[in-house]
Write an enzyme that holds these catalytic residues in place. Structure first.
Site, short mmCIF file in Angstrom:
data_model
loop_
_atom_site.label_atom_id
_atom_site.label_comp_id
_atom_site.label_asym_id
_atom_site.label_seq_id
_atom_site.Cartn_x
_atom_site.Cartn_y
_atom_site.Cartn_z
N SER A 45 0.86 -1.18 0.00
CA SER A 45 0.00 0.00 0.00
C SER A 45 0.90 1.23 0.00
CB SER A 45 -0.95 -0.01 1.21
OG SER A 45 -0.24 -0.19 2.42
N GLU A 47 1.22 5.65 0.71
CA GLU A 47 0.69 6.88 1.28
C GLU A 47 1.08 8.06 0.40
OE1 GLU A 47 0.98 8.04 5.64
OE2 GLU A 47 2.20 9.64 4.72
N THR A 86 -3.09 11.76 3.29
CA THR A 86 -2.96 12.36 4.61
C THR A 86 -3.92 13.54 4.79
OG1 THR A 86 -1.16 13.83 3.93
CG2 THR A 86 -0.56 11.65 4.78
N HIS A 91 -7.07 9.68 5.65
CA HIS A 91 -6.62 9.96 7.01
C HIS A 91 -7.64 10.87 7.68
CE1 HIS A 91 -2.08 8.93 6.82
NE2 HIS A 91 -2.72 8.27 5.88
N ASP A 120 -1.01 15.74 15.19
CA ASP A 120 0.03 16.51 15.89
C ASP A 120 -0.54 17.83 16.41
OD1 ASP A 120 1.98 14.61 15.33
OD2 ASP A 120 2.44 15.52 13.38
N PHE A 166 13.92 14.76 8.82
CA PHE A 166 12.56 14.28 9.04
C PHE A 166 12.53 13.23 10.14
CE2 PHE A 166 8.99 11.40 7.87
CZ PHE A 166 7.95 12.29 8.13
N HIS A 193 3.80 -1.07 3.77
CA HIS A 193 3.15 0.22 3.52
C HIS A 193 4.24 1.24 3.22
CE1 HIS A 193 -0.09 3.17 3.78
NE2 HIS A 193 0.70 3.93 4.51
#
Length: 296
Positions: free
Chosen positions: A13, A15, A46, A75, A107, A216, A265
């Site tokens: 999958s 993202e 997302t 998401h 977040d 990151f 993923h």
């Protein structure tokens, strides 16, 4: 690219994130077109804290569904939004034909150190998941942290929180990125010892730019092995960097599959080539994608 490894029975999958500009929209669609022939189990899009990307997330989901005809998971976060606003978005996903949601607390907004629930909102991810489960319209995925969530008081507490999310109605978990598989294996073993039997999908980030990845990873407290710094320092030119990055991601995924993972993923960063090359090296067969006329 190296010859593909023998075909194995595993799922993949991807993202994506919603683009901010017309140029970025073209980049997303180029990535989707490139990766769609790999027949992912689903792709996720997302969602910004407090709904900051809500419209763009919905537009991206609709385009991927209609043009690439892929199974799209949206998401959903609960930062800065009331319960009704969050559930309204969930119902909008259902109207799009979306039957999977990645449910996240989200977040804290920029400038805030801790999550503060909206006065009329969900107290956190467990309450959000419970409300989504009551709708009986979605398979729900949640986040998991092989190296422990930065806000967790302990590793044990973090795993207990994951179990509460799964018990609230989630079908499985997708991990944050990790670059050392031992972290994932220890986490998986600890989850099993805590009574967690739901699937835990390893989240893989094939490196596009090593030093950007370092920054990151630092922001989400994911460690990077010392040997990796030395390897990329010695890589020299961009071609060597790219070959090294592809080899590292392929080896990481191959090791995960050899040690029991049945679904990978990939965090694409809306870029396709590295992910495509890794999947092909693992034996994933690219088939003609059924792209709708007029898209792209």
């Amino acid at each position: 690219m190296a010859a593909p490894l023998p075909s194995r029975d595993f799922r993949i999958s991807f993202e994506f994130f919603p683009p901010r500009t017309p140029r970025a929209s073209m980049g997303l669609w180029t990535a989707v077109q490139r990766l769609a022939p790999l027949a992912p189990e689903f792709v996720s899009v997302t969602y910004g804290a407090g709904g900051t990307t809500r419209d763009r997330t919905m537009s991206a989901m609709l385009a991927i569904r209609d043009c690439a005809r892929l199974n799209v998971a949206g998401h959903l976060t609960c930062v800065g939004a009331s319960r009704e606003d969050v559930l309204r978005v969930a119902r909008s996903y259902a109207k799009l034909g979306c039957r999977q949601i990645v449910a996240l607390r989200g977040d804290p907004p920029t400038g805030h150190d801790r999550f503060t629930p909206h006065p009329e909102g969900f107290s956190g991810s467990v309450e959000l998941i419970s409300a989504l489960a009551e709708l009986r319209q979605f398979d729900i995925w949640v986040a998991a942290y092989p190296e422990t969530h930065p806000e967790a008081t302990s590793r044990k507490a973090d795993i207990e929180h994951l179990k509460r999310k799964l018990d609230a109605g989630a079908a499985g978990a997708i991990t944050q990125l990790f670059l050392d598989n031992d972290h994932f294996y220890r986490f998986r073993d600890d989850c099993a010892a805590a009574g967690i039997s739901a699937p835990i999908l390893p989240g893989v980030l094939p490196i596009e730019d090593f030093w950007k990845t370092v920054r990151f990873a630092d922001s989400c407290q994911a460690s990077i092995p010392d040997w990796m710094f030395k390897a990329f320092e010695n890589a020299g030119d961009s071609a060597s960097h790219d070959l090294l990055a592809t080899a590292i991601a392929t080896e990481q995924c191959d090791d995960l599959l050899e040690n029991g993972a049945s679904h990978l993923h990939f965090y694409t960063l809306n870029k396709a080539d590295r992910v495509f090359d890794v999947c092909r090296a693992l034996g994933v067969i690219a088939r003609p994608a059924h792209l709708a006329a007029g898209c792209g």
